[in-house]
Design an enzyme around this catalytic site. Structure first.
Site, short mmCIF file in Angstrom:
data_model
loop_
_atom_site.label_atom_id
_atom_site.label_comp_id
_atom_site.label_asym_id
_atom_site.label_seq_id
_atom_site.Cartn_x
_atom_site.Cartn_y
_atom_site.Cartn_z
N SER A 98 0.84 -1.20 0.00
CA SER A 98 0.00 0.00 0.00
C SER A 98 0.89 1.26 0.00
O SER A 98 1.66 1.46 -0.93
CB SER A 98 -0.94 -0.07 1.22
OG SER A 98 -2.04 0.78 1.05
N HIS A 234 -7.89 -5.77 1.74
CA HIS A 234 -6.69 -4.94 1.67
C HIS A 234 -5.55 -5.47 2.52
O HIS A 234 -4.39 -5.43 2.12
CB HIS A 234 -7.03 -3.50 2.07
CG HIS A 234 -5.90 -2.54 1.81
ND1 HIS A 234 -5.36 -2.35 0.55
CD2 HIS A 234 -5.19 -1.74 2.64
CE1 HIS A 234 -4.38 -1.47 0.61
NE2 HIS A 234 -4.25 -1.08 1.87
#
Length: 262
Positions: A98, A234
């Protein structure tokens, strides 16, 4: 006053298991709001041929009293200054998830441009390339009110519910997360005119995460390009089964690259 190189490295880098005989190093970059511990413990798990160095940014852990970085360039400058002496010693690979994928990319670019140093492999996870349309059009989250921000965090998963329900802990946790998101949301770079790396690049992502433009990362290297999709959203990489898949894969790739490097 500038810190001596060793002190500077120990401030910025966490290493749970020093391995002077390792043939390569894996440098890991935290997700937004993250500390160094999640990756540093990989050093206890990975094969002894690989030493794990985990980046510790200001505003957290032993650096909690330091102000957050305001730009990705500040992150890059600090990390590169701390790492360069080590990276000249032996082969290295980069891993970032990320926000950490953006820092990995920016650090790799600076290492190549300024020091002519290149990783033997770069592993990028859970993020679109910064110059992709998908990324440029993504909504900004760092300006949300705390209430809306928490709703968004709950929706992406990966944050323990007991943490989200504890206002005192959140007061400590939210500033670092918002500061990192502010950095990444205000980072702009153009698509490379030509690949500046020649090493292999692997993208990981969670199958249930919002779609990321992983293909766009291909522009940064002329080396092999691989995408691995794993179950989860995620924070798929926090799942122990997925973590084992990632670490086995990283070990195999880095050890293979070491042989090529030598």
């Amino acid at each position: 006053m500038e810190l001596p190189a060793t002190n500077r490295m120990e401030k910025v880098i966490s290493c749970f298991r020093k391995r002077p005989d390792a043939v390569a190093r894996l440098i890991c970059f935290p997700w937004a709001g993250g500390g160094s511990i999640h990756y540093a413990r990989w050093g206890n798990v990975l094969h002894s041929s690989i030493e794990v160095l985990s980046v510790r940014l200001p505003g957290r852990e032993s650096r909690s009293r330091e102000p957050f970085h305001q730009s990705l360039q500040q992150v890059v400058d600090e990390v590169v200054a701390a790492l360069v002496p080590l990276l000249k010693e032996k082969p290295f690979a980069l891993f970032g998830h990320s926000f950490g994928a953006f820092t990995s990319f920016a650090v790799a670019e600076a290492l190549k441009r300024v020091h002519n140093l290149e990783p033997v492999h770069i592993f990028l996870s859970g993020a679109s390339a910064p110059y992709s349309e998908t990324r440029i059009k993504a909504p900004k989250r760092s300006d949300l009110s705390d209430e809306d921000f928490l709703k968004w965090m709950t929706s992406i998963g990966g944050t323990p519910p007991e943490l989200l329900a504890n206002p005192e802990v959140l007061k400590l946790f939210l500033p670092a997360l918002k500061a990192d998101l502010h950095v990444v949301e205000n980072y702009r770079c153009n698509k490379p005119e030509y690949p500046f790396l020649s090493c292999p690049l692997t993208c990981f992502d969670g199958k249930d995460d919002i779609p990321h433009d992983l293909q766009a990362w291909k522009s940064i290297t002329s080396g092999d390009f691989t995408i691995r999709m794993l179950d989860g959203s995620h924070f798929y990489l926090k799942d122990s089964g997925n973590e084992k898949i990632i670490l086995d894969y990283v070990t195999k790739q880095v050890e293979t690259s070491e042989m090529d490097y030598l």
